[in-house]
Scaffold this motif. Sequence first.
Motif, PDB file in Angstrom:
ATOM      1  N   ALA A  38       0.823  -1.210   0.000  1.00  0.00           N
ATOM      2  CA  ALA A  38       0.000   0.000   0.000  1.00  0.00           C
ATOM      3  C   ALA A  38       0.858   1.261   0.000  1.00  0.00           C
ATOM      4  CB  ALA A  38      -0.931  -0.007   1.211  1.00  0.00           C
ATOM      5  N   LEU A  39       1.917   1.261   0.782  1.00  0.00           N
ATOM      6  CA  LEU A  39       2.807   2.421   0.819  1.00  0.00           C
ATOM      7  C   LEU A  39       3.486   2.641  -0.523  1.00  0.00           C
ATOM      8  CD1 LEU A  39       4.444   1.905   4.339  1.00  0.00           C
ATOM      9  CD2 LEU A  39       2.833   3.704   3.665  1.00  0.00           C
ATOM     10  N   ARG A  40       3.941   1.584  -1.157  1.00  0.00           N
ATOM     11  CA  ARG A  40       4.596   1.701  -2.455  1.00  0.00           C
ATOM     12  C   ARG A  40       3.615   2.211  -3.509  1.00  0.00           C
ATOM     13  NH1 ARG A  40       8.325   1.329   0.561  1.00  0.00           N
ATOM     14  NH2 ARG A  40       9.916  -0.305   0.576  1.00  0.00           N
ATOM     15  N   LEU A  41       2.422   1.680  -3.498  1.00  0.00           N
ATOM     16  CA  LEU A  41       1.414   2.114  -4.467  1.00  0.00           C
ATOM     17  C   LEU A  41       1.022   3.571  -4.246  1.00  0.00           C
ATOM     18  CD1 LEU A  41      -0.803  -1.079  -4.507  1.00  0.00           C
ATOM     19  CD2 LEU A  41       0.351  -0.114  -6.506  1.00  0.00           C
ATOM     20  N   THR A  42       0.933   3.978  -2.990  1.00  0.00           N
ATOM     21  CA  THR A  42       0.595   5.369  -2.696  1.00  0.00           C
ATOM     22  C   THR A  42       1.692   6.301  -3.190  1.00  0.00           C
ATOM     23  OG1 THR A  42      -0.720   4.742  -0.771  1.00  0.00           O
ATOM     24  CG2 THR A  42       0.079   7.006  -0.856  1.00  0.00           C
ATOM     25  N   THR A  43       2.941   5.920  -2.971  1.00  0.00           N
ATOM     26  CA  THR A  43       4.061   6.718  -3.473  1.00  0.00           C
ATOM     27  C   THR A  43       4.022   6.810  -4.987  1.00  0.00           C
ATOM     28  OG1 THR A  43       5.463   6.117  -1.597  1.00  0.00           O
ATOM     29  CG2 THR A  43       6.579   6.899  -3.582  1.00  0.00           C
ATOM     30  N   THR A  44       3.777   5.682  -5.633  1.00  0.00           N
ATOM     31  CA  THR A  44       3.709   5.668  -7.092  1.00  0.00           C
ATOM     32  C   THR A  44       2.569   6.543  -7.592  1.00  0.00           C
ATOM     33  OG1 THR A  44       4.623   3.434  -7.144  1.00  0.00           O
ATOM     34  CG2 THR A  44       3.493   4.185  -9.121  1.00  0.00           C
ATOM     35  N   ALA A  45       1.430   6.476  -6.927  1.00  0.00           N
ATOM     36  CA  ALA A  45       0.291   7.321  -7.309  1.00  0.00           C
ATOM     37  C   ALA A  45       0.653   8.794  -7.225  1.00  0.00           C
ATOM     38  CB  ALA A  45      -0.904   7.015  -6.411  1.00  0.00           C
ATOM     39  N   ASP A  46       1.325   9.183  -6.155  1.00  0.00           N
ATOM     40  CA  ASP A  46       1.724  10.586  -6.003  1.00  0.00           C
ATOM     41  C   ASP A  46       2.694  11.002  -7.105  1.00  0.00           C
ATOM     42  OD1 ASP A  46       0.151  10.744  -3.743  1.00  0.00           O
ATOM     43  OD2 ASP A  46       1.825  10.516  -2.335  1.00  0.00           O
ATOM     44  N   GLU A  47       3.613  10.117  -7.438  1.00  0.00           N
ATOM     45  CA  GLU A  47       4.592  10.422  -8.485  1.00  0.00           C
ATOM     46  C   GLU A  47       3.925  10.552  -9.848  1.00  0.00           C
ATOM     47  OE1 GLU A  47       8.286   8.092  -6.267  1.00  0.00           O
ATOM     48  OE2 GLU A  47       7.117   7.074  -7.812  1.00  0.00           O
ATOM     49  N   LEU A  48       3.004   9.663 -10.146  1.00  0.00           N
ATOM     50  CA  LEU A  48       2.309   9.730 -11.432  1.00  0.00           C
ATOM     51  C   LEU A  48       1.418  10.962 -11.521  1.00  0.00           C
ATOM     52  CD1 LEU A  48       1.412   5.952 -11.854  1.00  0.00           C
ATOM     53  CD2 LEU A  48       3.053   7.250 -13.221  1.00  0.00           C
ATOM     54  N   SER A  49       0.777  11.330 -10.426  1.00  0.00           N
ATOM     55  CA  SER A  49      -0.046  12.542 -10.425  1.00  0.00           C
ATOM     56  C   SER A  49       0.812  13.781 -10.672  1.00  0.00           C
ATOM     57  CB  SER A  49      -0.786  12.686  -9.094  1.00  0.00           C
ATOM     58  OG  SER A  49      -1.797  11.704  -8.969  1.00  0.00           O
ATOM     59  N   ALA A  50       1.979  13.817 -10.048  1.00  0.00           N
ATOM     60  CA  ALA A  50       2.893  14.938 -10.274  1.00  0.00           C
ATOM     61  C   ALA A  50       3.334  14.983 -11.734  1.00  0.00           C
ATOM     62  CB  ALA A  50       4.103  14.827  -9.350  1.00  0.00           C
ATOM     63  N   CYS A  51       3.597  13.837 -12.323  1.00  0.00           N
ATOM     64  CA  CYS A  51       3.974  13.779 -13.734  1.00  0.00           C
ATOM     65  C   CYS A  51       2.841  14.249 -14.630  1.00  0.00           C
ATOM     66  CB  CYS A  51       4.385  12.357 -14.114  1.00  0.00           C
ATOM     67  SG  CYS A  51       5.984  11.835 -13.460  1.00  0.00           S
TER      68      CYS A  51
END
Length: 215
Positions: A192-205
């Motif tokens: 869950a933590l990894r997916l949340t980090t990835t979601a934040d990174e993709l949203s920023a992109c």
Amino acid sequence: MPDDFSKRGEFHKPTLFSGAKFDGLEGGDDPARVLRVAHESARALLSRARDAGDPEVVDRLVRYTDEHGLDALAELWARSGPHTLPGALWRLYLVRLLIHQDPAGVSLLFQRGTEVLPTIDPVVAGAPIPAGPDEVTDLADRILRGVFEGDFPLALDRAAAFCRVTAAGASSVADDQDAASPDRASELTTRALRLTTTADELSACARLARDGALE
């Protein structure tokens, strides 16, 4: 998921990319030459797909890792920063591969996420409700196709939403498993933590892409 996803040596062709690897990937520093190649190759890939206007070309790009594993893409993109074009593409391929290699498990987490997450992320992701293994697999392909067919920011937003929903599902299932299976609960919490980090990174992109600033 950490900022830099992998070391080249962790991949073999074809790569079986398990959830455990998704949760624990690490990276290293990029030499300037490798960084330059990463950015140039990412731009060239998108240009080729869009200039060709050929669905077969897009199909081949979407299925690239199915035939070749992650080795070539890892060498090009894995160590790029999270808010870069190659970094965004790398994360999109990783998310797709995670789904394809465990569609039943991912669909379970995604479906739980749709039940517990009080946001519009399930709608943004674009999966039908309920979403079974076939539906989440199809969604992964449709998101990646969107990258090559035109609306890159939207594809990034959809992938980010998918990650947030699945992260919420993983957290919820982890709570259920905490007493009976603490190891499984810990694994799901890490996911869950990894997916949340990835979601934040993709949203920023996605925001950078809309501003024409994703390089």
